[in-house]
Scaffold this motif. Sequence first.
Motif, PDB file in Angstrom:
ATOM      1  N   LEU A  48       0.832  -1.194   0.000  1.00 19.26           N
ATOM      2  CA  LEU A  48       0.000   0.000   0.000  1.00 19.26           C
ATOM      3  C   LEU A  48       0.874   1.253   0.000  1.00 19.26           C
ATOM      4  O   LEU A  48       1.234   1.762   1.063  1.00 19.26           O
ATOM      5  N   PRO A  49       1.211   1.749  -1.186  1.00 21.37           N
ATOM      6  CA  PRO A  49       2.016   2.979  -1.235  1.00 21.37           C
ATOM      7  C   PRO A  49       1.201   4.158  -0.687  1.00 21.37           C
ATOM      8  O   PRO A  49       0.005   4.266  -0.941  1.00 21.37           O
ATOM      9  N   ARG A  50       1.826   4.969   0.076  1.00 14.52           N
ATOM     10  CA  ARG A  50       1.135   6.102   0.702  1.00 14.52           C
ATOM     11  C   ARG A  50       1.467   7.390  -0.054  1.00 14.52           C
ATOM     12  O   ARG A  50       2.575   7.905   0.042  1.00 14.52           O
ATOM     13  N   ASN A  51       0.503   7.865  -0.807  1.00 15.62           N
ATOM     14  CA  ASN A  51       0.653   9.120  -1.551  1.00 15.62           C
ATOM     15  C   ASN A  51       1.904   9.153  -2.420  1.00 15.62           C
ATOM     16  O   ASN A  51       2.579  10.171  -2.515  1.00 15.62           O
ATOM     17  N   GLU A  52       2.229   8.032  -3.023  1.00 12.94           N
ATOM     18  CA  GLU A  52       3.377   7.975  -3.929  1.00 12.94           C
ATOM     19  C   GLU A  52       3.041   7.031  -5.068  1.00 12.94           C
ATOM     20  O   GLU A  52       2.056   6.299  -5.027  1.00 12.94           O
ATOM     21  N   SER A  53       3.865   7.051  -6.086  1.00 17.25           N
ATOM     22  CA  SER A  53       3.672   6.163  -7.230  1.00 17.25           C
ATOM     23  C   SER A  53       3.869   4.714  -6.802  1.00 17.25           C
ATOM     24  O   SER A  53       4.623   4.421  -5.870  1.00 17.25           O
ATOM     25  N   VAL A  54       3.210   3.818  -7.520  1.00 18.23           N
ATOM     26  CA  VAL A  54       3.392   2.393  -7.265  1.00 18.23           C
ATOM     27  C   VAL A  54       4.721   1.968  -7.859  1.00 18.23           C
ATOM     28  O   VAL A  54       5.004   2.206  -9.029  1.00 18.23           O
ATOM     29  N   ASP A  55       5.546   1.351  -7.052  1.00 20.84           N
ATOM     30  CA  ASP A  55       6.822   0.804  -7.505  1.00 20.84           C
ATOM     31  C   ASP A  55       6.514  -0.578  -8.088  1.00 20.84           C
ATOM     32  O   ASP A  55       6.323  -1.546  -7.351  1.00 20.84           O
ATOM     33  N   MET A  56       6.438  -0.654  -9.410  1.00 23.48           N
ATOM     34  CA  MET A  56       6.033  -1.899 -10.062  1.00 23.48           C
ATOM     35  C   MET A  56       7.033  -3.023  -9.805  1.00 23.48           C
ATOM     36  O   MET A  56       6.648  -4.181  -9.707  1.00 23.48           O
ATOM     37  N   ALA A  57       8.302  -2.705  -9.664  1.00 26.76           N
ATOM     38  CA  ALA A  57       9.300  -3.727  -9.346  1.00 26.76           C
ATOM     39  C   ALA A  57       8.991  -4.332  -7.982  1.00 26.76           C
ATOM     40  O   ALA A  57       9.042  -5.556  -7.805  1.00 26.76           O
ATOM     41  N   GLU A  58       8.657  -3.499  -7.025  1.00 25.00           N
ATOM     42  CA  GLU A  58       8.312  -3.982  -5.692  1.00 25.00           C
ATOM     43  C   GLU A  58       7.021  -4.799  -5.733  1.00 25.00           C
ATOM     44  O   GLU A  58       6.923  -5.850  -5.098  1.00 25.00           O
TER      45      GLU A  58
END
Length: 98
Positions: A48-58
């Motif tokens: 659940l990224p918080r107010n940031e872009s989704v790190d697709m690698a993660e």
Amino acid sequence: MNVSNQEQKQVRLKQFLKILSEDPSLFNQERHEECRSLSELLMYTGYLPRNESVDMAELVSQLLKKMGLEAGLEDMMDYVMNGGTVDDFMNTGRQELN
């Protein structure tokens, strides 16, 4: 001319995506379940990224872990870029667990 680390990563990603686009194991649609939305994948992994872009690698690394594989996206990239297929990577990872 010195190429930055970020530029090297971009070149590597482009090569990986090109190889993926030609991976015959990804064309076998009969074996694939229905596609999930990004929000479903995020919920499934608990990422659940918080107010940031989704790190697709993660996200991909967490999906692999949820599938029972210890390997992450970097491992899959190395495997595929060295001539393997995604299907082989997934099968090899599962066999190593058994």
